[in-house]
Design a protein around this motif. Structure first.
Motif, short mmCIF file in Angstrom:
data_model
loop_
_atom_site.label_atom_id
_atom_site.label_comp_id
_atom_site.label_asym_id
_atom_site.label_seq_id
_atom_site.Cartn_x
_atom_site.Cartn_y
_atom_site.Cartn_z
N ASN A 127 0.81 -1.21 0.00
CA ASN A 127 0.00 0.00 0.00
C ASN A 127 0.85 1.27 0.00
OD1 ASN A 127 -3.03 -0.88 0.51
ND2 ASN A 127 -1.73 -2.21 1.75
N SER A 390 -11.53 3.33 -10.95
CA SER A 390 -12.17 2.42 -10.00
C SER A 390 -13.69 2.46 -10.11
CB SER A 390 -11.74 2.77 -8.57
OG SER A 390 -12.02 4.14 -8.29
N ARG A 419 -5.79 -5.12 -10.07
CA ARG A 419 -6.36 -3.88 -9.53
C ARG A 419 -5.37 -3.28 -8.54
NH1 ARG A 419 -12.49 -5.07 -7.71
NH2 ARG A 419 -12.49 -2.79 -7.73
N GLN A 421 -3.93 -1.22 -5.45
CA GLN A 421 -4.42 -0.96 -4.10
C GLN A 421 -4.05 0.42 -3.59
OE1 GLN A 421 -6.41 -3.31 -2.54
NE2 GLN A 421 -6.24 -4.21 -4.59
N TYR A 425 -5.80 4.03 -7.92
CA TYR A 425 -6.63 2.83 -7.89
C TYR A 425 -7.06 2.39 -9.29
CZ TYR A 425 -6.95 4.25 -3.02
OH TYR A 425 -6.65 4.64 -1.74
#
Length: 447
Positions: A127, A390, A419, A421, A425
């Motif tokens: 992240n 997103s 996808r 994180q 995004y």
């Protein structure tokens, strides 16, 4: 012990808002040295299992057992000596850097701490802007602090790097920082086609109106991020820059991103350049996220297989993230062995057929030809790659299931690769088609 001490310094630096560029460069240097040390140490720890993989590869090429044993002995002796030498050199280098950083560690305490939630390392790396921590701090410092000549001119920061290196992700990541959102009245993202007088005038008028509010504390500062698809003519840039100065409030700033290093001359400050991760940094990231909370030392054969997969990715973070999910979902030696064997032969074929590593082709957004692991007589032709927001509807087909599994759509189809994180995004999507490899090869020869 040296690796642990280096990690402590890096963690302390990461937890503080350091604005001095020289200190950031020193931290980045010791971070690279730590990655290299971790890689060399892992290579030495799992040398025996690497020899077993080499033996398996040699046997698969129909060598006699006596020849295998002979090659294994020579290979083992030479490689062990080489790795021991590299390990000692890396240790000496790391110890010297730690000694040189005594003053830096003292000065570091003068910088304020950043609030951080407690994370396990594999959650933290998944992240954050891994591999570009220093560049992210440089962009933050540009946005939050005025340059010496900032009062006289509109400040512009060029951000340069090759395709899929993370330029858009880094900018979005920095702009998501609460300090940046509090510093600017508005953050606007534009393409080079949108960066025109009329658009800037409209934004300027909006800022002036908001600036007239008595409680406003941001002084109408505007941050404009311009993503350039190609080069911009210098005369055109000068005209748009002059228009920007007229329209934008004092303290506003511009970031321009491009794959071309020609934009560096358009900046008012030194450009920030992004590069692909080093092989050692890629391995640190790959191992940490693939094994997660599982202790890698409990799975020596699997960590050796993971090292070979990481090597074959050529430092591509995009490719690494896509396959990490696959390996985590199929956490067993048999499947990982299949992936390694598949990669060996596919990459060899691709370089022979097209003259380039497949990761290079994908990073440049060229049409790519990939094998299917389930049936190597079939290839997946990737015609187009794009990022979806997103909020957009996602394809129902997962690309890893097509590439490594048994899913076989007919005709052209869109498939979700992975996808992200972290901001912005993005959902990474391929437009592709499955073809018979022999038929396609015959067509290429005729053309």
């Amino acid at each position: 012990m040296a690796l642990i001490r280096a990690q402590v310094i890096i963690d302390e630096a990461t937890g503080r808002h350091i604005t001095n560029q020289a200190m950031l460069q020193q931290v980045d240097m010791i971070r690279d040295a730590m990655y290299q040390g971790c890689y060399i140490l892992d290579a030495f720890r799992y040398l025996y299992h690497d020899e077993e993989n080499t033996k398996d590869q040699v046997v698969s090429n129909s060598f006699s057992l006596s020849k295998v044993n002979s090659l294994k002995g020579i290979y083992s002796s030479n490689k062990k000596t080489r790795i021991l030498e590299q390990l000692q050199d890396t240790l000496d280098n790391l110890n010297c850097m730690i000694l040189d950083m005594k003053e830096l560690v003292v000065f570091m305490t003068s910088y304020s701490r950043l609030y951080r939630q407690p994370y396990s390392m594999h959650l933290l790396l998944g992240n954050c802007m891994f591999g570009h921590q220093m560049e992210a701090e440089l962009v933050l410092n540009f946005l939050l602090h005025a340059q010496p000549n900032g009062a006289e001119e509109l400040e512009v920061l060029p951000l340069v790097g090759p395709g899929k290196v993370g330029k858009s992700t880094l900018v979005a990541h920095v702009c998501n920082d609460e300090r940046v959102r509090d510093h600017f009245l508005e953050i606007v993202f534009m393409s080079d086609h949108d960066f025109k007088d009329e658009k800037l005038t409209y934004l300027g008028e909006r800022c002036v109106k908001k600036h007239q509010k008595p409680m406003l504390k941001k002084d109408g500062r505007l941050l404009v991020v311009v993503e350039m698809a190609g080069d911009m003519n210098e005369d055109e840039w000068k005209r748009q820059y002059a228009a920007s100065k007229r329209c934008m409030t004092k303290g506003s700033k511009i970031i321009i991103t491009s794959r071309s290093d020609k934009i560096t001359k358009l900046g008012t400050t030194r450009a920030v350049t992004l590069k692909y991760m080093s092989h050692e940094a890629c391995w640190y990231f790959f191992k940490t996220l693939t094994f997660g909370s599982t202790d890698p030392m409990m799975h020596p054969r699997m960590i050796c297989l993971a090292m070979e997969i990481s090597r074959m990715l050529k430092g591509s973070l995009f490719s690494a993230v896509a396959i990490i999910c696959l390996l985590r979902d199929n956490f067993n030696t048999h499947f990982w062995c299949k992936v390694v064997t598949f990669f060996r032969w596919f990459i060899k074929w691709h370089v022979s057929e097209f003259g380039e590593h497949p990761s290079v082709v994908l990073n440049q957004n060229k049409p790519a030809h990939l094998w299917r692991m389930a049936r190597t007589s079939e290839e997946i032709v990737v015609y187009h790659q794009y990022e979806g927001s997103s909020q957009e509807e996602l394809p129902t087909i997962a690309f890893p299931s097509v590439l490594y599994g048994s899913v076989k759509p007919s005709g052209r189809f869109e498939a979700l690769v992975w996808r992200s994180q972290i901001p912005p995004y993005y959902n990474y999507i391929y437009t592709c088609e499955i073809r018979d490899l022999k038929t396609n090869a015959a067509k290429r020869k005729r053309s």
